[in-house]
Design an enzyme around this catalytic site. Sequence first.
Site, PDB file in Angstrom:
ATOM      1  N   ARG A  46      56.288 -37.212   4.455  1.00 41.19           N
ATOM      2  CA  ARG A  46      55.040 -37.979   4.473  1.00 41.19           C
ATOM      3  C   ARG A  46      55.188 -39.315   3.744  1.00 41.19           C
ATOM      4  O   ARG A  46      54.473 -40.264   4.012  1.00 41.19           O
ATOM      5  CB  ARG A  46      53.963 -37.135   3.774  1.00 41.19           C
ATOM      6  CG  ARG A  46      52.652 -37.215   4.503  1.00 41.19           C
ATOM      7  CD  ARG A  46      51.611 -36.331   3.917  1.00 41.19           C
ATOM      8  NE  ARG A  46      52.078 -35.582   2.765  1.00 41.19           N
ATOM      9  CZ  ARG A  46      51.389 -34.629   2.197  1.00 41.19           C
ATOM     10  NH1 ARG A  46      50.225 -34.286   2.680  1.00 41.19           N
ATOM     11  NH2 ARG A  46      51.839 -33.983   1.139  1.00 41.19           N
ATOM     12  N   ILE A  89      52.563 -33.874   8.873  1.00 45.38           N
ATOM     13  CA  ILE A  89      52.710 -32.746   9.806  1.00 45.38           C
ATOM     14  C   ILE A  89      51.389 -32.181  10.323  1.00 45.38           C
ATOM     15  O   ILE A  89      51.387 -31.382  11.240  1.00 45.38           O
ATOM     16  CB  ILE A  89      53.557 -31.588   9.192  1.00 45.38           C
ATOM     17  CG1 ILE A  89      52.907 -31.046   7.915  1.00 45.38           C
ATOM     18  CG2 ILE A  89      54.976 -32.022   8.960  1.00 45.38           C
ATOM     19  CD1 ILE A  89      53.546 -29.753   7.434  1.00 45.38           C
ATOM     20  N   LYS A 149      61.577 -18.111   3.860  1.00 45.18           N
ATOM     21  CA  LYS A 149      60.664 -17.087   3.385  1.00 45.18           C
ATOM     22  C   LYS A 149      59.560 -17.736   2.521  1.00 45.18           C
ATOM     23  O   LYS A 149      59.778 -18.837   2.052  1.00 45.18           O
ATOM     24  CB  LYS A 149      61.419 -16.020   2.591  1.00 45.18           C
ATOM     25  CG  LYS A 149      61.963 -16.492   1.231  1.00 45.18           C
ATOM     26  CD  LYS A 149      62.280 -15.333   0.363  1.00 45.18           C
ATOM     27  CE  LYS A 149      61.456 -15.329  -0.887  1.00 45.18           C
ATOM     28  NZ  LYS A 149      61.701 -16.392  -1.828  1.00 45.18           N
ATOM     29  N   HIS A 179      68.481 -16.537   2.151  1.00 39.77           N
ATOM     30  CA  HIS A 179      69.716 -17.229   1.762  1.00 39.77           C
ATOM     31  C   HIS A 179      70.698 -16.298   1.041  1.00 39.77           C
ATOM     32  O   HIS A 179      71.881 -16.613   0.946  1.00 39.77           O
ATOM     33  CB  HIS A 179      69.418 -18.500   0.961  1.00 39.77           C
ATOM     34  CG  HIS A 179      69.029 -18.268  -0.468  1.00 39.77           C
ATOM     35  ND1 HIS A 179      67.770 -17.900  -0.838  1.00 39.77           N
ATOM     36  CD2 HIS A 179      69.745 -18.350  -1.618  1.00 39.77           C
ATOM     37  CE1 HIS A 179      67.716 -17.772  -2.152  1.00 39.77           C
ATOM     38  NE2 HIS A 179      68.913 -18.043  -2.657  1.00 39.77           N
ATOM     39  N   LYS A 183      75.443 -15.795   0.857  1.00 37.15           N
ATOM     40  CA  LYS A 183      76.303 -15.840  -0.334  1.00 37.15           C
ATOM     41  C   LYS A 183      77.612 -15.110  -0.048  1.00 37.15           C
ATOM     42  O   LYS A 183      77.601 -14.014   0.522  1.00 37.15           O
ATOM     43  CB  LYS A 183      75.592 -15.192  -1.530  1.00 37.15           C
ATOM     44  CG  LYS A 183      74.374 -15.991  -1.995  1.00 37.15           C
ATOM     45  CD  LYS A 183      73.792 -15.426  -3.264  1.00 37.15           C
ATOM     46  CE  LYS A 183      72.467 -16.055  -3.616  1.00 37.15           C
ATOM     47  NZ  LYS A 183      72.508 -17.242  -4.452  1.00 37.15           N
ATOM     48  N   GLU A 217      66.951 -13.990 -14.056  1.00 42.18           N
ATOM     49  CA  GLU A 217      67.053 -15.447 -14.152  1.00 42.18           C
ATOM     50  C   GLU A 217      66.645 -15.887 -15.543  1.00 42.18           C
ATOM     51  O   GLU A 217      65.776 -15.262 -16.151  1.00 42.18           O
ATOM     52  CB  GLU A 217      66.115 -16.116 -13.136  1.00 42.18           C
ATOM     53  CG  GLU A 217      66.469 -15.806 -11.708  1.00 42.18           C
ATOM     54  CD  GLU A 217      65.532 -16.496 -10.707  1.00 42.18           C
ATOM     55  OE1 GLU A 217      65.000 -17.573 -11.013  1.00 42.18           O
ATOM     56  OE2 GLU A 217      65.336 -15.927  -9.640  1.00 42.18           O
ATOM     57  N   ASP A 236      58.476 -12.434  -4.116  1.00 47.88           N
ATOM     58  CA  ASP A 236      59.420 -13.547  -4.173  1.00 47.88           C
ATOM     59  C   ASP A 236      60.877 -13.083  -4.061  1.00 47.88           C
ATOM     60  O   ASP A 236      61.695 -13.742  -3.418  1.00 47.88           O
ATOM     61  CB  ASP A 236      59.205 -14.304  -5.498  1.00 47.88           C
ATOM     62  CG  ASP A 236      60.024 -15.566  -5.579  1.00 47.88           C
ATOM     63  OD1 ASP A 236      59.969 -16.356  -4.616  1.00 47.88           O
ATOM     64  OD2 ASP A 236      60.733 -15.764  -6.596  1.00 47.88           O
ATOM     65  N   HIS A 241      65.162 -10.590  -0.842  1.00 47.27           N
ATOM     66  CA  HIS A 241      66.587 -10.602  -1.178  1.00 47.27           C
ATOM     67  C   HIS A 241      67.113  -9.237  -1.651  1.00 47.27           C
ATOM     68  O   HIS A 241      68.176  -8.793  -1.230  1.00 47.27           O
ATOM     69  CB  HIS A 241      66.867 -11.637  -2.274  1.00 47.27           C
ATOM     70  CG  HIS A 241      66.302 -12.997  -1.976  1.00 47.27           C
ATOM     71  ND1 HIS A 241      66.373 -13.572  -0.739  1.00 47.27           N
ATOM     72  CD2 HIS A 241      65.666 -13.893  -2.768  1.00 47.27           C
ATOM     73  CE1 HIS A 241      65.808 -14.775  -0.778  1.00 47.27           C
ATOM     74  NE2 HIS A 241      65.365 -14.978  -1.996  1.00 47.27           N
ATOM     75  N   LYS A 341      62.087 -13.338 -14.152  1.00 47.93           N
ATOM     76  CA  LYS A 341      62.311 -14.714 -14.609  1.00 47.93           C
ATOM     77  C   LYS A 341      62.332 -14.684 -16.134  1.00 47.93           C
ATOM     78  O   LYS A 341      61.785 -13.772 -16.749  1.00 47.93           O
ATOM     79  CB  LYS A 341      61.167 -15.614 -14.155  1.00 47.93           C
ATOM     80  CG  LYS A 341      60.973 -15.627 -12.644  1.00 47.93           C
ATOM     81  CD  LYS A 341      61.306 -16.964 -12.061  1.00 47.93           C
ATOM     82  CE  LYS A 341      61.159 -17.018 -10.575  1.00 47.93           C
ATOM     83  NZ  LYS A 341      62.336 -17.561  -9.888  1.00 47.93           N
TER      84      LYS A 341
HETATM   85  C1  BG6 Z   1      64.228 -17.809  -4.058  1.00 50.32           C
HETATM   86  C2  BG6 Z   1      63.037 -17.510  -4.922  1.00 50.32           C
HETATM   87  O1  BG6 Z   1      64.077 -17.233  -2.789  1.00 50.32           O
HETATM   88  O2  BG6 Z   1      65.399 -17.297  -4.666  1.00 50.32           O
HETATM   89  C3  BG6 Z   1      63.227 -18.085  -6.308  1.00 50.32           C
HETATM   90  O3  BG6 Z   1      61.869 -18.045  -4.325  1.00 50.32           O
HETATM   91  C4  BG6 Z   1      64.520 -17.617  -6.911  1.00 50.32           C
HETATM   92  O4  BG6 Z   1      62.141 -17.771  -7.167  1.00 50.32           O
HETATM   93  C5  BG6 Z   1      65.661 -17.865  -5.944  1.00 50.32           C
HETATM   94  O5  BG6 Z   1      64.731 -18.332  -8.117  1.00 50.32           O
HETATM   95  C6  BG6 Z   1      66.945 -17.252  -6.448  1.00 50.32           C
HETATM   96  O6  BG6 Z   1      67.980 -17.668  -5.632  1.00 50.32           O
HETATM   97  P1  BG6 Z   1      69.423 -17.896  -6.227  1.00 50.32           P
HETATM   98  O7  BG6 Z   1      70.256 -18.256  -5.042  1.00 50.32           O
HETATM   99  O8  BG6 Z   1      69.292 -18.999  -7.234  1.00 50.32           O
HETATM  100  O9  BG6 Z   1      69.813 -16.615  -6.856  1.00 50.32           O
END
Ligand code: BG6
Length: 494
Positions: A46, A89, A149, A179, A183, A217, A236, A241, A341
């Site tokens: 934008r 958009i 996601k 994602h 990995k 994390e 999340d 994941h 977290k």
């Molecule tokens: C994301 C989450 O999908 O994955 C985040 O929304 C998270 O909150 C992240 O921090 C972690 O991914 P990675 O690759 O850093 O382990």
Amino acid sequence: MNFDPCTYVIFGATGNLSRTKLMPALYHLDVANRLPVGTCIVAIGRRPWDQEKWLSEVREMVMAKTKDDFDESIFKRFCARLVYHQGDIVKPECYSELAALLNNKNKFSHNIAFYLSISPADFGLVMEMLSNNQLFNEDLGWRRVIIEKPFGYDLDSAQALQKRISHYLTEEQIYRIDHYLGKGMVQNVLVFRFANVMLEPLWNRNYIDHIQITHSEEIGIDSRGDYYNGAGAMRDMLQSHLLQLLTLVTMEPPASMEAESLRDEKVKVLKSIRPIPKEAVHGYAFRAQYASGHVQGEKVSGYLQEANIPSNSVTETYASMKLYIDNWRWRGVPMYMRTGKRMAKAQSTISICFRHPPLQFFRDTHVQCMNQNWILLGIQPEECIRIEMTVKEPGLEMKTRTTSLDASFRNDDEKAIDAYEDLLLDVLKGDRSLFLRFDEVEYAWRIVDPILQTWAIERDFIATYPAGSWGPEDSRLFEKSAHFWRSSLTPECK
Ligand code: BG6
């Protein structure tokens, strides 16, 4: 292998994901000569930027991720692929102008991958507009859509979203990204399991006591308060994941590495997970929120003090749960998962704990108790495969200790590849094996929905843990008092 060129159209190109992952990943693919000649990247944003400003932004994004490896001549080649398309958009002209731009045959390939790095609330609208402008029409080349996601907010919303997007796209055109599947170590789980024949006889309820998956994390929620407060750790990380990791560790050998075979096996695992009744949620799941504390020696605030978080929020920043897979291989083996977290250390690990060996053999010796065997799969930051074994201590007495066999995944001189590089390349190749099919998403929601529904009505209290700790006391989840969260990748004595 050679592929046809394509045009990547990135919605949300000025956002965080694009800055930190997508643009650096595309640049690295160019460095590795994996982007076919003629591949272009159209960024939609934008902000009123011109081409020159966009190129300078991309330079910053790439430099932040390449450090000493930045190559001016390759970056120049990369820049020739980049186009900035300014547009909002929600406005129809954004799409008519985009269609006019992309129809310029001489510049852009007719194979187009649309990457929606935008709020999920806008997925439906953007697809409708793209479709209205004939941009999903495959007469001249393929059209694929990559969706980040979260896919929905719960089972109902995921099904509603699926219904809406299936008006515009076939399942073959949809690439739902997780994602974690990109990995290297996650893919290595499959290789480790299915390319090493000695593991298969042990990989079941007869030998395995329980399995743990931890993703912790150190970071908090940064500037993602708005999104995170509506999502929480269960949505999340766990629903997506961590459940994906669980399927890879526990699935039956697929007929091949081909997309449908892999996804069929993953879905079978998800379908076999014992449903958690709402009235039993507290025995299977735990949630907590970080309070202030210290991470890496620095004082950090609690979740409720973060930007854009209401002071009465009960959104969980830590979630753990126990699952059972009721099939022949896994019946009765607890699967523990946790994520949080602001924890003590950033790491993702899969820890597989084997049963105790019988001890009679060692009666009348100094061997009182032996550690169980563990297989530890370090996903990140340490990438490793480790098998812990018991050995005799040198010396005159019969004493034992734990040692570990290491099968390192990557040598020091081998570069780490970011998950997005792999996944963006797969889109270009049309390989969907590392992307989620809708039924995977659907079954994953079925598993966590009862927990989310229960938590949603319990709004008076949430446990807390100090930032920088290993999380709250949630040992009530453990099936046996001997079970404990394994946080270390080196032998632990218990
Ligand atoms: C994301 C989450 O999908 O994955 C985040 O929304 C998270 O909150 C992240 O921090 C972690 O991914 P990675 O690759 O850093 O382990």
